[in-house]
Scaffold this active site. Structure first.
Site, PDB file in Angstrom:
ATOM      1  CB  CYS A 166      -0.945   0.006   1.201  1.00  0.00           C
ATOM      2  SG  CYS A 166      -0.098   0.060   2.789  1.00  0.00           S
TER       3      CYS A 166
ATOM      4  CG  ASP B 226      -0.213   3.468   3.870  1.00  0.00           C
ATOM      5  OD1 ASP B 226      -0.077   4.214   2.888  1.00  0.00           O
ATOM      6  OD2 ASP B 226      -1.301   3.064   4.284  1.00  0.00           O
TER       7      ASP B 226
ATOM      8  CB  CYS C 280      -4.723   4.181   5.267  1.00  0.00           C
ATOM      9  SG  CYS C 280      -4.497   2.914   6.525  1.00  0.00           S
TER      10      CYS C 280
ATOM     11  CB  CYS D 186      -3.562  -0.442   8.952  1.00  0.00           C
ATOM     12  SG  CYS D 186      -4.450  -0.600   7.375  1.00  0.00           S
TER      13      CYS D 186
HETATM   14 FE1  FES Z   1      -1.603   0.418   4.255  1.00  0.00          FE
HETATM   15 FE2  FES Z   1      -3.443   1.065   5.964  1.00  0.00          FE
HETATM   16  S1  FES Z   1      -3.701   0.758   3.863  1.00  0.00           S
HETATM   17  S2  FES Z   1      -1.353   0.800   6.337  1.00  0.00           S
END
Ligand code: FES
Length: 154
Positions: A36, A38, A62, A106
């Site tokens: 993702c 992040d 996110c 996450c």
């Molecule tokens: Fe990647 Fe939440 S979508 S940490």
């Protein structure tokens, strides 16, 4: 909107606790998720009794990643290094009254970022923290396994 977030998740997302940095941290760690994109960084201030005096975070991610870093830093403050290891992604999710299944990864970012910061602390001080394994810098490497085992608990 199809996803349902608990009030606690919404609270920690809109009003995150412990955002920031600790200069000259006792231990800091960064982890990311290549899937993702992040990234989460956790900073710890640990005293000579191995107690976490303060914890801060910076998360480029996110809403669930922000809420879990906020809650995770709240949960480890005042705890010993050993007790902080018990703050697993499941403990963070429970404290937030749960996360939608697609957002479980996450919370893994938060658990791994704590471990990375503790690992850094251990390395800086030449100590071993019992039960702490070398953290990964990219949680997507072992995400699948843990997400499956978490879903079995539901
Ligand atoms: Fe990647 Fe939440 S979508 S940490």
């Amino acid at each position: 909107m199809a996803m349902n977030y608990s009030e606690k998740v919404m609270d920690h997302f809109t009003n995150p606790r412990n955002v920031g940095e600790i200069e000259g941290c006792s231990g800091c760690g960064t982890v990311g998720n290549a899937v993702c994109g992040d990234i989460m960084r956790i900073y710890l201030d640990i005293d000579d009794q191995n107690i976490i005096r303060d914890a801060k975070f910076k998360t480029f991610g996110c809403g669930a990643a922000i809420a879990t870093s906020s809650m995770a830093t709240e949960l480890i403050k005042g705890k010993t290094v050993q007790q902080a290891l018990e703050v697993t992604n499941k403990a963070v999710m429970d404290a937030l009254d749960g996360l939608p299944p697609v957002k479980i990864h996450c919370s893994l970012l938060a658990e791994e970022a704590i471990h990375a910061a503790l690992w850094d602390y251990a390395e800086k001080n030449g100590i071993t923290i019992e039960g702490l394994e070398k953290p990964v810098s990219d949680i997507s490497e072992h995400e699948h396994l843990e997400v499956v085992s978490d879903e079995e608990d539901l």
